[in-house]
Design an enzyme around this catalytic site. Sequence first.
Site, PDB file in Angstrom:
ATOM      1  N   ARG A  38     -18.029  -2.959  17.513  1.00  0.00           N
ATOM      2  CA  ARG A  38     -17.284  -4.185  17.241  1.00  0.00           C
ATOM      3  C   ARG A  38     -15.913  -4.189  17.909  1.00  0.00           C
ATOM      4  O   ARG A  38     -15.123  -3.260  17.744  1.00  0.00           O
ATOM      5  CB  ARG A  38     -17.102  -4.383  15.737  1.00  0.00           C
ATOM      6  CG  ARG A  38     -16.282  -5.644  15.393  1.00  0.00           C
ATOM      7  CD  ARG A  38     -16.103  -5.817  13.908  1.00  0.00           C
ATOM      8  NE  ARG A  38     -17.381  -5.968  13.253  1.00  0.00           N
ATOM      9  CZ  ARG A  38     -17.677  -5.421  12.072  1.00  0.00           C
ATOM     10  NH1 ARG A  38     -16.801  -4.674  11.454  1.00  0.00           N
ATOM     11  NH2 ARG A  38     -18.860  -5.610  11.546  1.00  0.00           N
ATOM     12  N   CYS A  73       0.838  -1.196   0.000  1.00  0.00           N
ATOM     13  CA  CYS A  73       0.000   0.000   0.000  1.00  0.00           C
ATOM     14  C   CYS A  73       0.877   1.252   0.000  1.00  0.00           C
ATOM     15  O   CYS A  73       1.835   1.345   0.766  1.00  0.00           O
ATOM     16  CB  CYS A  73      -0.912  -0.002   1.226  1.00  0.00           C
ATOM     17  SG  CYS A  73      -2.015   1.432   1.290  1.00  0.00           S
ATOM     18  N   CYS A 126     -16.289  -9.726   5.433  1.00  0.00           N
ATOM     19  CA  CYS A 126     -15.606  -8.471   5.151  1.00  0.00           C
ATOM     20  C   CYS A 126     -14.339  -8.759   4.345  1.00  0.00           C
ATOM     21  O   CYS A 126     -13.555  -9.639   4.708  1.00  0.00           O
ATOM     22  CB  CYS A 126     -15.244  -7.765   6.449  1.00  0.00           C
ATOM     23  SG  CYS A 126     -16.651  -7.523   7.556  1.00  0.00           S
ATOM     24  N   CYS A 167     -19.158  -6.766   3.196  1.00  0.00           N
ATOM     25  CA  CYS A 167     -18.469  -5.524   3.555  1.00  0.00           C
ATOM     26  C   CYS A 167     -17.153  -5.489   2.804  1.00  0.00           C
ATOM     27  O   CYS A 167     -16.482  -6.516   2.662  1.00  0.00           O
ATOM     28  CB  CYS A 167     -18.231  -5.463   5.069  1.00  0.00           C
ATOM     29  SG  CYS A 167     -17.414  -3.926   5.623  1.00  0.00           S
ATOM     30  N   CYS A 205     -19.407   1.517   7.822  1.00  0.00           N
ATOM     31  CA  CYS A 205     -18.668   0.891   8.921  1.00  0.00           C
ATOM     32  C   CYS A 205     -17.433   1.748   9.142  1.00  0.00           C
ATOM     33  O   CYS A 205     -16.583   1.851   8.260  1.00  0.00           O
ATOM     34  CB  CYS A 205     -18.290  -0.544   8.546  1.00  0.00           C
ATOM     35  SG  CYS A 205     -17.233  -1.381   9.745  1.00  0.00           S
ATOM     36  N   CYS A 256       0.422   4.975   6.777  1.00  0.00           N
ATOM     37  CA  CYS A 256      -0.214   4.778   8.083  1.00  0.00           C
ATOM     38  C   CYS A 256       0.782   4.136   9.050  1.00  0.00           C
ATOM     39  O   CYS A 256       1.286   3.033   8.801  1.00  0.00           O
ATOM     40  CB  CYS A 256      -1.455   3.908   7.945  1.00  0.00           C
ATOM     41  SG  CYS A 256      -2.640   4.507   6.709  1.00  0.00           S
ATOM     42  N   CYS A 285       0.471   0.344  10.286  1.00  0.00           N
ATOM     43  CA  CYS A 285       0.077  -0.711   9.364  1.00  0.00           C
ATOM     44  C   CYS A 285       1.238  -1.544   8.847  1.00  0.00           C
ATOM     45  O   CYS A 285       2.252  -1.003   8.370  1.00  0.00           O
ATOM     46  CB  CYS A 285      -0.688  -0.101   8.191  1.00  0.00           C
ATOM     47  SG  CYS A 285      -1.416  -1.352   7.109  1.00  0.00           S
TER      48      CYS A 285
END
Length: 331
Positions: A267, A60, A104, A135, A195, A64, A67
């Site tokens: 969640r 990616c 998901c 999702c 979400c 972040c 991550c």
Amino acid sequence: MPKDIQINEIRTDWTRAEAEFIYNLPFVDLLYRAQSVHRAHFDPNRVQMSRLLSVKTGGCPEDCSYCSQSARNGAQLSASKLMEVERVLSEARKAKAAGATRYCMGAAWRSPKDRDMPAIEAMVRGVRELGMETCMTLGMLDDTQVLRLKGAGLDYYNHNIDTSEAFYPEVITTRSFADRIDTLARVREAGIKVCSGGILGMGETAGDRIDMLLTLATLPEHPESVPINMLIPIAETPLAKAAPVDPIAFVRVIALGRILMPRSYMRLSAGRTEMSDEMQALCFFAGANSLFMGDTLLTAANPGEDRDMQLFQKLGLRPEAPRCGDAAGDA
């Protein structure tokens, strides 16, 4: 609690003062009020079970700090290609057999490329045909991509805001907080459920945690699902040595989220491998009523079904039954 604070109504006009007051209530009072709100809107002994699969891992371009899939923050996870549709559906069948009602799928992208959309749409359609809610989390979306996902029948789109607007630049610089909010608005406008939640343990203050929830609770509509993650420190990333989250502080966030967003699923997401049974029990009492099942959560460890079922048996909890109308496209 001041009489003018109504804690059992669906509101999008919460103030910072109200949220801070609720968060700082004596712990037992906070739990009592959160459980009261929870019981008004949900069966307190039912937990919605989701399964999360990484359909495209690593590489990616975002930075972040938390991550393992970022190509820019020191993580060593290599990039993979988008998973084949039939393999995704095979994993979805296993998840359904194990009790998951929502599937998901996540891809480590800044945003999907148009060439990937046919496969993504096929995944959504295939999972829905199994009778499960769908999702996706794919990063930022343009208007055409949102409409294509809606046309494929996507139920939920996950796009976490991660933290408060003020603390956000300390964690991510390649995408703005406003970009996150814009994506949520685009998804909502298309009629896809939202979400969105955050991560605790990145060095943020209690005030940042309150502000993160307040941002979600003052959107025009509350997210239908609010995942609360506890940071899993990843080696070689900027947050590899982050201090652990105090368990009571974590439960306070769950309770505040439940009170601010009474009808949202709260969640328990990443970090459950580091939570004791007692901590998870407090989270359920505070209003958590959804979790990710399975032994892997994208690239991180997660308690397996056996451990979760043992905990459920101890607490008298039961998995939530499939909501057939939603999965069939009524929502």
